[in-house]
Design a protein around this motif. Structure first.
Motif, mmCIF file in Angstrom:
data_model
loop_
_atom_site.group_PDB
_atom_site.id
_atom_site.type_symbol
_atom_site.label_atom_id
_atom_site.label_comp_id
_atom_site.label_asym_id
_atom_site.label_seq_id
_atom_site.Cartn_x
_atom_site.Cartn_y
_atom_site.Cartn_z
ATOM 1 N N SER A 115 0.910 -1.137 0.021
ATOM 2 C CA SER A 115 0.285 -0.070 -0.144
ATOM 3 C C SER A 115 1.414 1.538 -0.099
ATOM 4 N N HIS A 116 2.062 0.638 0.593
ATOM 5 C CA HIS A 116 3.144 2.658 0.270
ATOM 6 C C HIS A 116 3.511 2.546 -0.808
ATOM 7 N N VAL A 117 2.824 3.744 -1.854
ATOM 8 C CA VAL A 117 2.580 4.569 -2.875
ATOM 9 C C VAL A 117 4.244 4.903 -3.645
ATOM 10 N N THR A 158 -8.929 3.493 -3.783
ATOM 11 C CA THR A 158 -8.422 4.470 -3.267
ATOM 12 C C THR A 158 -8.449 5.930 -4.085
ATOM 13 N N SER A 159 -8.372 6.779 -3.367
ATOM 14 C CA SER A 159 -8.269 7.953 -3.973
ATOM 15 C C SER A 159 -6.972 8.701 -4.710
ATOM 16 N N GLU A 160 -5.810 6.645 -4.828
ATOM 17 C CA GLU A 160 -5.019 7.329 -6.064
ATOM 18 C C GLU A 160 -5.147 7.208 -7.230
ATOM 19 N N ARG A 216 -2.521 4.433 14.119
ATOM 20 C CA ARG A 216 -2.201 2.772 14.159
ATOM 21 C C ARG A 216 -2.005 2.672 12.419
ATOM 22 N N ARG A 217 -1.815 3.960 12.758
ATOM 23 C CA ARG A 217 -0.968 4.360 10.623
ATOM 24 C C ARG A 217 0.885 3.508 10.870
ATOM 25 N N GLY A 218 1.393 2.878 10.218
ATOM 26 C CA GLY A 218 2.519 2.752 9.442
ATOM 27 C C GLY A 218 3.223 3.519 9.811
ATOM 28 N N ARG A 219 4.111 3.943 9.913
ATOM 29 C CA ARG A 219 5.164 5.211 10.026
ATOM 30 C C ARG A 219 5.704 5.431 9.094
ATOM 31 N N THR A 220 5.392 4.685 8.139
ATOM 32 C CA THR A 220 6.147 5.644 6.931
ATOM 33 C C THR A 220 5.400 6.362 6.297
ATOM 34 N N PHE A 221 3.985 6.470 6.467
ATOM 35 C CA PHE A 221 3.700 7.521 5.983
ATOM 36 C C PHE A 221 3.056 8.400 6.880
ATOM 37 N N VAL A 222 3.186 9.606 5.620
ATOM 38 C CA VAL A 222 3.823 10.748 6.115
ATOM 39 C C VAL A 222 2.814 11.210 8.031
ATOM 40 N N THR A 223 1.643 11.210 7.809
ATOM 41 C CA THR A 223 0.851 11.558 9.257
ATOM 42 C C THR A 223 2.055 11.196 10.508
ATOM 43 N N LYS A 325 14.976 12.478 -1.462
ATOM 44 C CA LYS A 325 15.165 11.422 -1.462
ATOM 45 C C LYS A 325 13.732 10.715 -0.998
ATOM 46 N N TYR A 326 12.562 11.401 -0.549
ATOM 47 C CA TYR A 326 11.005 10.871 -0.621
ATOM 48 C C TYR A 326 9.914 11.822 -1.893
ATOM 49 N N PHE A 327 10.709 12.455 -2.428
ATOM 50 C CA PHE A 327 9.937 12.787 -3.879
ATOM 51 C C PHE A 327 10.196 11.526 -4.275
ATOM 52 N N ARG A 328 8.022 11.803 -5.642
ATOM 53 C CA ARG A 328 8.091 10.165 -6.563
ATOM 54 C C ARG A 328 7.877 10.888 -7.281
ATOM 55 N N PRO A 329 8.665 10.031 -8.308
ATOM 56 C CA PRO A 329 8.746 10.547 -9.387
ATOM 57 C C PRO A 329 8.326 10.752 -10.188
ATOM 58 N N GLU A 331 3.836 12.883 -8.851
ATOM 59 C CA GLU A 331 3.212 13.240 -7.582
ATOM 60 C C GLU A 331 1.736 13.083 -7.670
ATOM 61 N N VAL A 332 1.289 12.717 -6.786
ATOM 62 C CA VAL A 332 -0.036 13.481 -6.686
ATOM 63 C C VAL A 332 -0.281 14.708 -5.626
ATOM 64 N N GLU A 333 -0.271 15.481 -6.864
ATOM 65 C CA GLU A 333 0.140 16.923 -5.651
ATOM 66 C C GLU A 333 -1.286 17.380 -5.180
HETATM 67 C C1 F7E Z 1 -5.351 6.518 -0.336
HETATM 68 C C2 F7E Z 1 -3.751 6.972 -0.587
HETATM 69 O O1 F7E Z 1 -2.752 6.615 0.951
HETATM 70 C C3 F7E Z 1 -1.955 7.014 1.095
HETATM 71 O O2 F7E Z 1 -1.285 7.112 -0.324
HETATM 72 P P1 F7E Z 1 -0.326 8.834 -0.186
HETATM 73 O O3 F7E Z 1 -1.345 9.598 -0.457
HETATM 74 O O4 F7E Z 1 0.960 8.556 -0.839
HETATM 75 O O5 F7E Z 1 0.202 8.482 1.424
HETATM 76 P P2 F7E Z 1 1.814 9.175 2.167
HETATM 77 O O6 F7E Z 1 1.312 9.340 3.990
HETATM 78 O O7 F7E Z 1 3.138 8.286 2.044
HETATM 79 O O8 F7E Z 1 1.798 10.670 0.904
HETATM 80 C C4 F7E Z 1 1.016 11.825 1.783
HETATM 81 C C5 F7E Z 1 1.482 12.983 0.303
HETATM 82 O O9 F7E Z 1 2.838 13.504 1.988
HETATM 83 C C6 F7E Z 1 3.848 13.555 1.234
HETATM 84 N N1 F7E Z 1 4.743 13.443 1.579
HETATM 85 C C7 F7E Z 1 6.371 14.253 1.926
HETATM 86 N N2 F7E Z 1 7.347 14.272 2.931
HETATM 87 C C8 F7E Z 1 6.645 12.957 3.253
HETATM 88 C C9 F7E Z 1 7.256 12.253 3.560
HETATM 89 O O10 F7E Z 1 8.244 12.461 4.006
HETATM 90 N N3 F7E Z 1 7.051 10.586 3.502
HETATM 91 C C10 F7E Z 1 5.990 10.399 3.394
HETATM 92 N N4 F7E Z 1 5.225 8.805 3.155
HETATM 93 N N5 F7E Z 1 4.880 11.022 2.144
HETATM 94 C C11 F7E Z 1 5.853 12.747 2.759
HETATM 95 C C12 F7E Z 1 3.723 12.681 -0.524
HETATM 96 O O11 F7E Z 1 4.906 12.735 -1.450
HETATM 97 C C13 F7E Z 1 2.435 12.817 -0.506
HETATM 98 O O12 F7E Z 1 1.999 13.329 -2.157
HETATM 99 C C14 F7E Z 1 -1.757 5.433 1.105
HETATM 100 O O13 F7E Z 1 -2.550 5.058 2.039
HETATM 101 C C15 F7E Z 1 -2.257 4.883 0.454
HETATM 102 O O14 F7E Z 1 -2.230 3.435 0.128
HETATM 103 C C16 F7E Z 1 -3.661 4.544 -0.681
HETATM 104 O O15 F7E Z 1 -4.287 4.469 -0.593
#
Ligand code: F7E
Length: 428
Positions: A115-117, A158-160, A216-223, A325-329, A331-333
């Motif tokens: 589930s990690h984008v 998902t909203s992705e 309970r969110r995984g620690r690699t998700f931004v929140t 390094k945390y940028f995505r190739p 991005e969903v803005e």
């Molecule tokens: C609905 C959807 O929700 C989740 O996907 P996600 O939105 O990618 O979630 P995220 O928390 O990894 O990123 C949110 C935003 O935050 C930005 N961002 C900045 N700095 C960091 C950073 O340091 N780490 C991360 N992870 N993101 C960062 C990042 O670039 C992105 O724009 C998954 O549950 C997925 O499975 C799903 O379905």
């Protein structure tokens, strides 16, 4: 029991249930969840147990423990377990057929996924295999077991899917434009659910869920990455937090609210697809500001792009920096959902607002750190130092809030014995 005897029992069971009408069959209230060990799986399990379901979960075999979020739900089999775990994997069709034929579920929730984008760019093929074909395998396993008329199926869409959005806010009718291997894999899953619904008359629904978070969110998700870092910073255990694109906007709700929406979709008269969202969007930067405000600190932003920093107003210390390094190739803005259809047809509405969500996550992380100082590996000096910082943090965080004041008392009771001389001697 030999395999052939066990298989015979399985086929006898299937024959028995196939003689029941779908209505009679559903009265058994048996759920099967893929991804039961994740954030959503754990909340959904609690929710369904509360509603009187027997809950079966598919867990992947791992050499390290991966059941932390559901440990509290596990009961010894002698007490008549209501949650039963099965080893399995969305990449293993035979295993899925076996589990379904044994469990004979009335509802299946497909929450399992890579589930990690960002990770999906590194593991694109694996993500496609699990998230796209895994969904197909589950649907086909239902057919193989002859249960198409009996089982209701929930797909974690998902909203992705909206990715590079073509309209705002996004609803069930907004066209998709996924921007990652994860989004593309989920697009296949979304359509195969609809195709099986139409082709085989299955009760199968897509829940198009916008970001949903919790302690309970995984620690690699931004929140959660932010809430944990802010908790660590408040206790002097970390100095700076490194993030990627902090201008990204997300529609963040509380996972617990969204679980109820999933279940509601499967209780309707006919299958359909629904957006679950808050209807509000916030930048990652706003989440950071809000999280720091929970511990009484203000962040001042300076610079731009990769040079942007977040400085703590009172001390001048840089608390946030950007690491590319945390940028995505790609991005969903911006994501902003329109939950009107779910509001109207399911009677679903989010309960937890943005401020409360951030606050709950930061406080839970402070609590987790406080509890972890009770570990025997902690030493006296660390505890002493932490005690001073913790008292300051707690006073700031909890001041003026009745409910939180009670929690502060509990925290203090938990930690105080650790910090007295006698306590340190005897406990640490
Ligand atoms: C609905 C959807 O929700 C989740 O996907 P996600 O939105 O990618 O979630 P995220 O928390 O990894 O990123 C949110 C935003 O935050 C930005 N961002 C900045 N700095 C960091 C950073 O340091 N780490 C991360 N992870 N993101 C960062 C990042 O670039 C992105 O724009 C998954 O549950 C997925 O499975 C799903 O379905």
């Amino acid at each position: 029991m030999s395999t052939s005897v066990s298989s015979n029992i399985v086929s006898t069971n299937i024959l028995k249930v196939l003689s029941l009408s779908p209505e009679e069959y559903r009265k058994r209230k048996v759920a099967l969840i893929s991804g039961i060990t994740g954030q959503d799986g754990s909340y959904l399990t609690e929710f369904l147990l509360e509603k009187g379901y027997t809950v079966h979960g598919i867990i992947r075999r791992s050499s390290s423990f991966n059941t932390g979020r559901i440990e509290h739900l596990y009961r010894d089999s002698h007490e008549g377990p209501k949650m039963i775990l099965h080893y399995g994997d969305l990449t293993d069709s035979t295993n899925l057929v076996h589990i379904i034929s044994k469990v004979l579920p009335t509802e299946i929730y497909n929450l399992g996924a890579q589930s990690h984008v960002k990770v999906s760019f590194d593991m694109a093929e694996y993500t496609g295999n699990v998230d796209a074909l895994g969904t197909l395998r589950l649907l086909d396993a239902i057919r193989t077991c002859g249960l198409t008329r009996h089982v209701r199926f929930y797909q974690a869409s998902t909203s992705e899917l909206y990715g590079k959005v073509v309209e705002t806010p996004q609803s069930e009718t907004t066209p998709f434009y996924p921007r990652s291997p994860y989004g593309v894999a989920k697009l296949y899953a979304y359509w195969i659910v609809i195709n099986y619904r139409e082709a085989y008359n299955m009760f199968a629904c897509n829940g198009i869920l916008f970001n949903h978070e919790s302690p309970r969110r995984g620690r690699t998700f931004v929140t959660r990455k932010i809430s944990r870092a802010v908790a660590e910073i408040s206790l002097g255990k970390q100095e700076c937090l490194w993030l990627g694109n902090i201008d990204a906007k997300r529609d963040w709700g509380h996972a617990k609210d969204y679980i109820e929406g999933m279940w509601l979709m499967l209780q309707q008269d006919s299958p359909d697809d629904f957006v679950l969202a808050t209807g509000e969007t916030h930048t990652v930067k706003e989440y950071v500001d809000k999280a720091f405000s929970v511990i009484g600190r203000t962040i001042i932003w300076e610079g731009e792009g990769e040079e942007l920093v977040g400085r703590e107003k009172d001390t001048g210390i840089i608390r946030v920096r950007v690491d590319p390094k945390y940028f995505r190739p790609t991005e969903v803005e911006l994501l902003l959902g329109n939950p009107a259809k779910a509001n109207k047809l399911l009677g679903w509405k989010r309960k937890v607002d943005f401020d409360s969500l951030v606050k709950e996550m930061v406080l839970a992380d402070i609590e987790a750190i406080v509890l972890s100082v009770r570990e025997p590996s902690s030493n006296e000096l660390i505890l002493d130092d932490l005690h001073v910082k913790l008292s300051t943090t707690l006073s700031m965080v909890f001041s003026g809030n009745e409910e939180m004041f009670e929690k502060q008392k509990v925290f203090k009771e938990i930690i105080t014995p650790n910090f007295t001389d006698a306590g340190v001697e005897s406990r640490v």
